[in-house]
Design an enzyme around this catalytic site. Structure first.
Site, PDB file in Angstrom:
ATOM      1  N   GLU A 116       0.865  -1.175   0.000  1.00 54.17           N
ATOM      2  CA  GLU A 116       0.000   0.000   0.000  1.00 54.17           C
ATOM      3  C   GLU A 116       0.895   1.215   0.000  1.00 54.17           C
ATOM      4  O   GLU A 116       1.954   1.207   0.617  1.00 54.17           O
ATOM      5  CB  GLU A 116      -0.915   0.067   1.235  1.00 54.17           C
ATOM      6  CG  GLU A 116      -2.058  -0.907   1.244  1.00 54.17           C
ATOM      7  CD  GLU A 116      -1.682  -2.213   1.921  1.00 54.17           C
ATOM      8  OE1 GLU A 116      -2.372  -3.210   1.683  1.00 54.17           O
ATOM      9  OE2 GLU A 116      -0.694  -2.252   2.684  1.00 54.17           O
TER      10      GLU A 116
ATOM     11  N   TYR B 118       7.116   2.508  -8.046  1.00 55.19           N
ATOM     12  CA  TYR B 118       6.521   1.170  -8.034  1.00 55.19           C
ATOM     13  C   TYR B 118       5.966   0.799  -9.414  1.00 55.19           C
ATOM     14  O   TYR B 118       6.142  -0.334  -9.866  1.00 55.19           O
ATOM     15  CB  TYR B 118       5.437   1.067  -6.965  1.00 55.19           C
ATOM     16  CG  TYR B 118       5.966   1.193  -5.556  1.00 55.19           C
ATOM     17  CD1 TYR B 118       7.081   0.485  -5.126  1.00 55.19           C
ATOM     18  CD2 TYR B 118       5.346   2.032  -4.629  1.00 55.19           C
ATOM     19  CE1 TYR B 118       7.567   0.594  -3.835  1.00 55.19           C
ATOM     20  CE2 TYR B 118       5.826   2.145  -3.337  1.00 55.19           C
ATOM     21  CZ  TYR B 118       6.923   1.428  -2.942  1.00 55.19           C
ATOM     22  OH  TYR B 118       7.409   1.535  -1.664  1.00 55.19           O
TER      23      TYR B 118
END
Length: 162
Positions: free
Chosen positions: A111, A123
């Site tokens: 998360e 990411y």
């Protein structure tokens, strides 16, 4: 910006003796940092906790990930401000990916704050895809809450994992 050659850096397991210096980095980077207890509990639980250190053995970054059944959940990945934008987050991700594949783990999860555009970009470039949202997951300023974006990286093709 530090110019120490990447080869002078080393990865090693994090231990309880590292926590004062890890906490100093955590508090520099985040408005709502992990506590000493968060780190100590992660170490006590046997989570994968890795430290990236410079030539003088000083921590410059770290990651903590929680193993699960066929998956690994990245809980914290942090690079000290003076060492950011030099590829060290990618080095930590590479190490997590390699160790996860050895277990073997099929999927990495994480998360990230919805407002952390830089981390989301890192990411995504690494191959994670955004798959969901956890509303009001993180504390924010003035008692508010911030959404978390859930991301996943398949380490083996989904059809091979079944």
């Amino acid at each position: 910006m530090h110019t120490t050659a990447t080869s002078a850096l080393a990865l090693r397991p994090m231990c309880a003796d590292d926590l004062p210096r890890v906490l100093a980095i955590e508090q520099q980077v985040y408005g709502f940092p992990w506590t000493r207890g968060n780190f100590a509990d992660s170490l006590a639980a046997g989570y994968r906790a890795e430290l990236l250190v410079d030539a003088a053995a000083a921590p410059i970054g770290y990651s903590i990930a929680m193993p699960g059944v066929d998956e690994m959940h990245l809980l914290n990945l942090t690079v000290a401000p003076a060492w950011q934008r030099q590829g060290h987050a990618l080095r930590l991700l590479d190490a997590l990916r390699v160790s996860s594949k050895r277990l073997p783990v099929a999927v990495l999860w994480l998360e990230v704050r919805a407002g952390n555009v830089r981390a989301r970009g890192i990411y995504r470039r690494y191959g994670f895809v955004e798959v969901g949202c956890r509303p009001r997951y993180y504390p924010a300023a003035h008692g508010a809450r911030e959404d978390a974006i859930q991301m996943r990286l398949d380490l083996v093709p989904p059809e091979a994992a079944s």
